[in-house]
Design an enzyme around this catalytic site. Structure first.
Site, short mmCIF file in Angstrom:
data_model
loop_
_atom_site.label_atom_id
_atom_site.label_comp_id
_atom_site.label_asym_id
_atom_site.label_seq_id
_atom_site.Cartn_x
_atom_site.Cartn_y
_atom_site.Cartn_z
N SER A 29 0.83 -1.20 0.00
CA SER A 29 0.00 0.00 0.00
C SER A 29 0.87 1.25 0.00
O SER A 29 0.61 2.21 -0.75
CB SER A 29 -0.93 -0.02 1.22
OG SER A 29 -1.79 1.08 1.20
N ARG A 51 1.18 8.54 6.45
CA ARG A 51 0.28 7.71 7.25
C ARG A 51 -1.14 8.26 7.17
O ARG A 51 -2.10 7.49 7.09
CB ARG A 51 0.77 7.65 8.70
CG ARG A 51 -0.03 6.66 9.47
CD ARG A 51 0.67 5.54 10.16
NE ARG A 51 1.83 4.92 9.66
CZ ARG A 51 1.87 3.66 9.19
NH1 ARG A 51 0.77 2.93 9.09
NH2 ARG A 51 2.99 3.11 8.82
N HIS A 64 -2.47 7.48 3.69
CA HIS A 64 -2.73 6.04 3.67
C HIS A 64 -4.04 5.70 4.38
O HIS A 64 -4.84 4.90 3.90
CB HIS A 64 -1.56 5.31 4.31
CG HIS A 64 -1.74 3.83 4.43
ND1 HIS A 64 -2.11 3.23 5.60
CD2 HIS A 64 -1.61 2.84 3.51
CE1 HIS A 64 -2.19 1.93 5.41
NE2 HIS A 64 -1.89 1.66 4.16
#
Length: 194
Positions: A12, A35, A38
């Site tokens: 990912s 992060r 994501h």
């Protein structure tokens, strides 16, 4: 202690970096941006987030030295891994001119005092209440979501001069707030990465 990253997460992040160049960000800023992006699959956070690398470095040190982590809701707590959090929402009550979320922030501050990391991912009123306190936080991750008060509370956070991670738009939420804190938790310390 370094964490084991699952192959799906590795893939990912590989795909994220193929679509978004984050190499120009300093290390902790890059960790937070990646992060958060994501967690939401939303590349626009790369230009919507507002933070300062020096403040992140100080917060990273405080976090890894054991500073308490306070969250506004259990959804944020559920997303934070590898760290116990303080959430007083279950003990809070609303009253005239005071939301339950704001009362929970007051109760949490009574528990932790100054120097905590505050992670607000749901209620703009929780962030507004934190700004009224003399909390002297190590960091405020202020990413509440919504069409009423969210953007305004985040603008007030930026105007306060407190060390912070915020964003300009109305978007945010528990997942992205937890992700920002996890970025600092997962980033190695100098002891782990000499």
């Amino acid at each position: 202690m370094n964490r084991v990253v699952h192959p799906i997460e590795q893939e990912s992040f590989r795909r994220l970096r193929a679509r978004l160049d984050t190499s120009h960000f300093p290390p902790l800023t890059r960790a937070v941006v990646e992060r958060v992006v994501h967690s939401a699959a939303d590349l626009d956070y790369a230009t919507d987030l507002v933070m300062n690398e020096g403040q992140l470095a100080s917060a990273h040190a405080a976090l890894h030295a054991g500073a308490p982590v306070v969250v506004d809701v259990e959804m944020v707590a559920a997303g934070i891994t590898r760290r116990k959090t303080v959430c007083r929402l279950r003990d809070a009550a609303s009253g005239p001119g005071l939301t339950r979320s704001a009362h929970a922030i007051r109760l949490a501050y009574e528990d932790v005092g100054p120097g905590a990391l505050w992670v607000i991912g749901c209620a703009p009123t929780a962030l507004e209440e934190l700004l009224k306190l003399d909390a002297s936080p190590a960091l405020v991750i202020g990413l509440p979501v919504g069409f009423v008060g969210a953007a305004e509370s985040k603008a007030a956070l930026r105007d306060s001069g407190l060390p912070a991670v915020s964003n300009v738009s109305e978007k945010g939420g528990s997942a992205v707030a937890a992700a920002a804190l996890n970025a600092l938790l997962y980033h190695p310390t100098s002891k782990e990465n000499p």
